[in-house]
Design an enzyme around this catalytic site. Structure first.
Site, PDB file in Angstrom:
ATOM      1  N   ARG A 126       0.398 -48.915 -11.129  1.00  0.00           N
ATOM      2  CA  ARG A 126      -0.018 -50.295 -10.898  1.00  0.00           C
ATOM      3  C   ARG A 126       1.045 -51.236 -11.441  1.00  0.00           C
ATOM      4  O   ARG A 126       1.634 -50.985 -12.504  1.00  0.00           O
ATOM      5  CB  ARG A 126      -1.364 -50.587 -11.579  1.00  0.00           C
ATOM      6  CG  ARG A 126      -2.575 -49.968 -10.882  1.00  0.00           C
ATOM      7  CD  ARG A 126      -2.856 -50.655  -9.550  1.00  0.00           C
ATOM      8  NE  ARG A 126      -4.048 -50.143  -8.892  1.00  0.00           N
ATOM      9  CZ  ARG A 126      -4.063 -49.188  -7.978  1.00  0.00           C
ATOM     10  NH1 ARG A 126      -2.913 -48.628  -7.613  1.00  0.00           N
ATOM     11  NH2 ARG A 126      -5.187 -48.805  -7.410  1.00  0.00           N
ATOM     12  N   GLU A 134       1.839 -58.382  -4.780  1.00  0.00           N
ATOM     13  CA  GLU A 134       2.166 -57.629  -3.568  1.00  0.00           C
ATOM     14  C   GLU A 134       1.693 -58.406  -2.351  1.00  0.00           C
ATOM     15  O   GLU A 134       0.525 -58.806  -2.312  1.00  0.00           O
ATOM     16  CB  GLU A 134       1.520 -56.242  -3.623  1.00  0.00           C
ATOM     17  CG  GLU A 134       2.092 -55.378  -4.734  1.00  0.00           C
ATOM     18  CD  GLU A 134       1.494 -53.976  -4.785  1.00  0.00           C
ATOM     19  OE1 GLU A 134       0.565 -53.679  -3.992  1.00  0.00           O
ATOM     20  OE2 GLU A 134       1.948 -53.184  -5.614  1.00  0.00           O
ATOM     21  N   HIS A 163       4.587 -50.255  -1.730  1.00  0.00           N
ATOM     22  CA  HIS A 163       3.326 -49.584  -2.080  1.00  0.00           C
ATOM     23  C   HIS A 163       2.944 -48.553  -1.014  1.00  0.00           C
ATOM     24  O   HIS A 163       1.878 -48.612  -0.399  1.00  0.00           O
ATOM     25  CB  HIS A 163       2.204 -50.606  -2.263  1.00  0.00           C
ATOM     26  CG  HIS A 163       1.095 -50.106  -3.152  1.00  0.00           C
ATOM     27  ND1 HIS A 163       0.309 -50.930  -3.901  1.00  0.00           N
ATOM     28  CD2 HIS A 163       0.657 -48.843  -3.397  1.00  0.00           C
ATOM     29  CE1 HIS A 163      -0.585 -50.214  -4.589  1.00  0.00           C
ATOM     30  NE2 HIS A 163      -0.386 -48.942  -4.281  1.00  0.00           N
TER      31      HIS A 163
END
Length: 324
Positions: free
Chosen positions: A237, A266, A285
């Site tokens: 994370r 993000e 990601h």
């Protein structure tokens, strides 16, 4: 039972949701505003959620009808588990099925950073690659025999450690909330305090479950303790890393480089100074972005929904104490 699915998932999961006791609510569009998303939640009893909407006290106050939430993710830091448990709301996640894929991504980022891969690829794409050879240009580092420090030796951390041990003969040290003696024996891994992880590792790979207590755990103070040749990898994370402190550590050569699949915001803003550095590799990601992993996540998330609808415990429930 009304089940809200905010985004279509692979067919393995969709087929399972075609169940006689499930009335599936699937919006025609995928990009919902928070207000639109919340309106669907209010009409439902169960949610299969794809994404990072927050399930906090405010949510549970606004949606007292919700009985269960199946997350299409292994992480559940965006859920107030204590609040959900107090209200007897079952929460499930999708562990195991994405461990290999995420570890592969960490392994890739480690190698990309060691050899400054993104920076050198850009040279080729922009036409700035010259034929003139210089013994001092484009120097990366080799990984064989380097020490891997794993922060969070769970399922994904174990897969990363195994790859590094057998591919590059890397000694393994780790820091966990609890020791994992089984993996210590299997990989000859050594448990160390957090400070020793920082000072001893050549590569630190973050794989722990994130909580607010670990926010910015990897900060200026931590970076100063790490080797100047060290590589930081994060596929867990973005909140674990203070990105401003990371930038300062990299430009001052306090660290060699960083490989990130997750960032605090993000998508990462295009003006992030991290993007200007040649020894940083950032992916959008994609840790679980393989056909196999996403199919497995779909199947497991749907199995959790079906089990709940049929009156059975969710197979991968996060808060089983709701039944006690």
């Amino acid at each position: 039972m009304k089940v809200f699915l905010n985004k279509r998932i692979p067919e393995e999961g969709m087929q399972l949701l075609n169940h006689k006791d499930i009335e599936l609510i699937l919006p025609k569009k995928e990009l919902l505003s928070h207000t639109e998303w919340l309106s669907y939640c209010k009409k439902s009893e169960v949610i299969l959620n794809v994404g990072k909407e927050n399930f906090n006290r405010k949510f549970f106050d606004e949606c007292p009808n919700i009985q269960a939430i199946a997350l299409y993710s292994v992480g559940y830091d965006h859920v107030d588990i204590a609040e959900a448990t107090k209200r007897k709301v079952a929460i499930s996640n999708t562990p195991d099925v994405l461990s290999q894929a995420t570890a592969d991504t960490a392994f890739l980022l480690m190698q990309m950073t060691a050899r400054k891969a993104s920076f050198n690829l850009e040279k080729v794409k922009k036409g700035t690659w010259t034929t003139a050879f210089s013994p001092l240009d484009n120097l990366g580092q080799e990984l064989t025999g380097k020490t891997l420090g794993v922060f969070g030796l769970g399922r994904i951390g174990y897969e990363m450690a195994k790859k590094c041990k057998y591919a590059f003969d890397m000694p393994i040290i780790y820091h966990n909330r609890r020791r994992n003696e089984k993996i210590e024996q299997e990989l000859n891994a050594t448990y160390v305090p957090f400070d020793a992880l920082l000072t001893s590792a050549d590569v630190i790979s973050i794989h722990a479950n994130y909580t607010a207590k670990e926010n910015h755990l990897f900060n200026q103070e931590a970076f100063k303790k790490m080797k100047s040749t060290a590589i930081l990898v994060n596929t867990a994370r973005g909140g674990f890393v203070n990105e401003q402190d990371l930038y300062e550590a990299l430009v001052t050569k306090t660290l060699f480089g960083a490989g990130l699949d997750v960032t605090e915001i993000e998508p990462l803003p295009i003006d992030s100074p991290l993007l200007r550095l040649d020894h940083v590799n950032i992916l959008p990601h994609i840790g679980s972005a393989t056909i196999q992993a996403r199919k497995g996540m779909a199947r497991l998330a749907a199995e959790n929904i079906v089990a709940f609808v049929e009156g059975n415990p969710m197979p991968t429930i996060v808060n089983p104490t709701i039944y006690s």
